[in-house]
Write a protein that holds these residues in place. Structure first.
Motif, mmCIF file in Angstrom:
data_model
loop_
_atom_site.group_PDB
_atom_site.id
_atom_site.type_symbol
_atom_site.label_atom_id
_atom_site.label_comp_id
_atom_site.label_asym_id
_atom_site.label_seq_id
_atom_site.Cartn_x
_atom_site.Cartn_y
_atom_site.Cartn_z
ATOM 1 N N VAL A 171 0.841 -1.208 0.000
ATOM 2 C CA VAL A 171 0.000 0.000 0.000
ATOM 3 C C VAL A 171 0.865 1.242 0.000
ATOM 4 C CG1 VAL A 171 -1.681 1.324 1.326
ATOM 5 C CG2 VAL A 171 -1.929 -1.154 1.105
ATOM 6 N N LEU A 172 1.921 1.261 0.804
ATOM 7 C CA LEU A 172 2.821 2.405 0.874
ATOM 8 C C LEU A 172 3.503 2.653 -0.448
ATOM 9 C CD1 LEU A 172 4.100 4.570 2.651
ATOM 10 C CD2 LEU A 172 5.835 2.895 3.332
ATOM 11 N N LEU A 173 3.921 1.578 -1.131
ATOM 12 C CA LEU A 173 4.574 1.714 -2.432
ATOM 13 C C LEU A 173 3.622 2.259 -3.484
ATOM 14 C CD1 LEU A 173 7.101 1.259 -4.144
ATOM 15 C CD2 LEU A 173 6.331 -1.103 -4.562
ATOM 16 N N ALA A 174 2.370 1.836 -3.419
ATOM 17 C CA ALA A 174 1.378 2.324 -4.389
ATOM 18 C C ALA A 174 1.120 3.824 -4.209
ATOM 19 C CB ALA A 174 0.076 1.528 -4.240
ATOM 20 N N LEU A 175 1.055 4.286 -2.964
ATOM 21 C CA LEU A 175 0.834 5.708 -2.709
ATOM 22 C C LEU A 175 2.003 6.546 -3.210
ATOM 23 C CD1 LEU A 175 -0.694 5.550 0.899
ATOM 24 C CD2 LEU A 175 -1.884 6.067 -1.246
ATOM 25 N N LEU A 176 3.209 6.042 -3.058
ATOM 26 C CA LEU A 176 4.380 6.785 -3.555
ATOM 27 C C LEU A 176 4.365 6.901 -5.068
ATOM 28 C CD1 LEU A 176 7.163 5.344 -1.190
ATOM 29 C CD2 LEU A 176 6.139 7.621 -1.144
ATOM 30 N N LEU A 177 3.976 5.834 -5.747
ATOM 31 C CA LEU A 177 3.930 5.869 -7.215
ATOM 32 C C LEU A 177 2.867 6.846 -7.717
ATOM 33 C CD1 LEU A 177 4.371 2.049 -7.996
ATOM 34 C CD2 LEU A 177 6.059 3.882 -8.308
ATOM 35 N N ILE A 178 1.715 6.838 -7.044
ATOM 36 C CA ILE A 178 0.647 7.754 -7.457
ATOM 37 C C ILE A 178 1.070 9.213 -7.251
ATOM 38 C CG2 ILE A 178 -1.692 8.533 -6.923
ATOM 39 C CD1 ILE A 178 -2.354 5.626 -6.221
ATOM 40 N N GLY A 179 1.745 9.506 -6.149
ATOM 41 C CA GLY A 179 2.210 10.871 -5.905
ATOM 42 C C GLY A 179 3.235 11.317 -6.909
ATOM 43 N N ALA A 180 4.146 10.424 -7.286
ATOM 44 C CA ALA A 180 5.164 10.770 -8.273
ATOM 45 C C ALA A 180 4.538 11.040 -9.629
ATOM 46 C CB ALA A 180 6.196 9.650 -8.358
ATOM 47 N N ALA A 181 3.520 10.250 -9.990
ATOM 48 C CA ALA A 181 2.856 10.443 -11.284
ATOM 49 C C ALA A 181 2.121 11.777 -11.337
ATOM 50 C CB ALA A 181 1.882 9.284 -11.534
ATOM 51 N N ALA A 182 1.452 12.141 -10.235
ATOM 52 C CA ALA A 182 0.720 13.418 -10.212
ATOM 53 C C ALA A 182 1.665 14.595 -10.300
ATOM 54 C CB ALA A 182 -0.119 13.497 -8.934
ATOM 55 N N LEU A 183 2.789 14.510 -9.634
ATOM 56 C CA LEU A 183 3.780 15.593 -9.681
ATOM 57 C C LEU A 183 4.361 15.767 -11.062
ATOM 58 C CD1 LEU A 183 5.207 17.655 -7.876
ATOM 59 C CD2 LEU A 183 6.995 15.954 -7.466
ATOM 60 N N GLY A 184 4.580 14.633 -11.755
ATOM 61 C CA GLY A 184 5.094 14.718 -13.117
ATOM 62 C C GLY A 184 4.116 15.355 -14.066
ATOM 63 N N CYS A 185 2.843 15.019 -13.943
ATOM 64 C CA CYS A 185 1.820 15.633 -14.799
ATOM 65 C C CYS A 185 1.739 17.139 -14.582
ATOM 66 C CB CYS A 185 0.464 14.982 -14.509
ATOM 67 S SG CYS A 185 0.347 13.260 -15.020
ATOM 68 N N PHE A 186 1.892 17.593 -13.334
ATOM 69 C CA PHE A 186 1.795 19.022 -13.034
ATOM 70 C C PHE A 186 2.898 19.823 -13.722
ATOM 71 C CE2 PHE A 186 3.065 22.591 -10.362
ATOM 72 C CZ PHE A 186 1.891 23.314 -10.331
ATOM 73 N N PHE A 187 4.107 19.280 -13.715
ATOM 74 C CA PHE A 187 5.235 20.002 -14.321
ATOM 75 C C PHE A 187 5.217 19.959 -15.826
ATOM 76 C CE2 PHE A 187 7.081 19.664 -10.066
ATOM 77 C CZ PHE A 187 7.595 20.943 -9.910
ATOM 78 N N PHE A 188 4.960 18.781 -16.396
ATOM 79 C CA PHE A 188 5.065 18.627 -17.849
ATOM 80 C C PHE A 188 3.870 19.217 -18.595
ATOM 81 C CE2 PHE A 188 8.030 15.404 -16.348
ATOM 82 C CZ PHE A 188 9.147 15.706 -17.110
ATOM 83 N N ILE A 189 2.671 18.983 -18.095
ATOM 84 C CA ILE A 189 1.480 19.462 -18.796
ATOM 85 C C ILE A 189 1.275 20.954 -18.565
ATOM 86 C CG2 ILE A 189 -1.043 19.224 -18.958
ATOM 87 C CD1 ILE A 189 -0.726 16.304 -18.175
#
Length: 305
Positions: free
Chosen positions: A16-34
């Motif tokens: 569960v902890l690993l899944a939350l970290l991956l989701i946070g990293a993906a959201a941060l990437g979308c914010f910067f690139f898009i």
């Protein structure tokens, strides 16, 4: 917490902890690139037309506060209103007439509230109390204020009545300079007809006359405090029938009741009677220090033996 502690969690918690970290990293990437792909907002042709129309309607105010600009426009229009002057009664004038006179709507509402609460404008100066009414505006309106007789004070109607219809007891008609009042016989109603004499002095005259036994000189009225000297010419004393006191019969208390006999003079009279017998004239008292020639002369018309 050390670096190794997460590895001691159960296997399900680590997933569960690993899944939350991956989701946070993906959201941060979308914010910067898009977000960086389109830095400026592009206006459509419809948006540009709406902005130009708004600027044209409200001037060069950049279209930021259209409502505020609209209120200012109405305020400017109100200041330019012309004052119309015509005769009016503030007790009956309607809102249209009051607005034509240059009053503001909130002032008209205050007038209506005042009248609804039972308030009445009885004279033009009462209208000057209207809240917010400038003195210059009131001076322009004052000559045109006409209060109906219906709203006048009842005292005004009383003053307009002929003298013959008034209450002659409360407001007696004064005598003319050629008429006279008999000082020793007049009652309070007759005395009040003398110019300068009201209820107060009429009562004082009667009371002092009773204490003296009558007046033998009109100038004796000046012995009453603050008596108006101008009223003396309206009195006459056609006779000298005064009520006299017998110095050989009265007690000390009875003697001192007379305005011209004080305590020491009354005591001197009773002492003389006790030591030397009855008095035959006031000259018997001339050797007493309390009986000066002036005191004897003033008292002489009121005594007998």
């Amino acid at each position: 917490m050390s670096f190794k502690e997460p590895f001691y969690y159960p296997r399900s918690d680590r997933k569960v902890l690993l899944a939350l970290l991956l989701i946070g990293a993906a959201a941060l990437g979308c914010f910067f690139f898009i977000g960086n792909s389109n830095k400026q907002t592009q206006l459509t042709a419809a948006d540009s037309a709406a902005v130009l129309q708004q600027q044209h309607r409200y001037g060069s105010y950049r279209g930021r506060y259209p409502a505020r600009r609209q209120r200012t426009w109405y305020y400017d229009q109100g200041k330019k209103r012309q004052i119309e002057l015509f005769y009016f009664d503030p007790n009956t004038a309607d809102s249209t007439q009051l607005l034509r006179l240059g009053l503001l709507p909130w002032q008209v509402r205050n007038i209506y509230k005042y009248r609804h609460a039972g308030g009445i404008y009885r004279k033009p100066k009462d209208f000057a109390r209207l809240y917010g009414l400038a003195s210059g505006h009131y001076r322009k309106l004052e000559p045109y204020i006409r209060i109906s007789d219906e709203f006048l004070s009842a005292s005004t109607i009383y003053n307009m009545e002929p003298a013959s219809e008034r209450d002659t007891v409360k407001s007696p008609i004064k005598i003319t300079p050629l008429e006279r009042v008999v000082l020793n016989k007049a009652d309070t109603n007759q005395l009040k007809k003398v110019p300068g004499i009201g209820s107060h002095f009429a009562r004082k005259i009667v009371q002092y006359r009773e204490r003296l036994g009558g007046f033998y000189s009109i100038s004796q009225l000046l012995e009453i405090e603050d008596f108006p000297e101008s009223s003396l010419t309206y009195f006459v004393i056609p006779d000298d029938q005064l009520r006299k006191i017998n110095l050989n019969r009265l007690t000390l208390d009875q003697l001192r009741r007379h305005p011209y006999i004080n305590f020491y003079q009354a005591k001197a009279i009773t002492d003389y009677r006790r030591l030397k017998g009855p008095l035959h004239s006031l000259q018997d008292l001339r050797l007493q220090k309390d009986f000066t020639p002036e005191a004897i002369q003033r008292l002489e018309p009121y005594v007998e033996f």
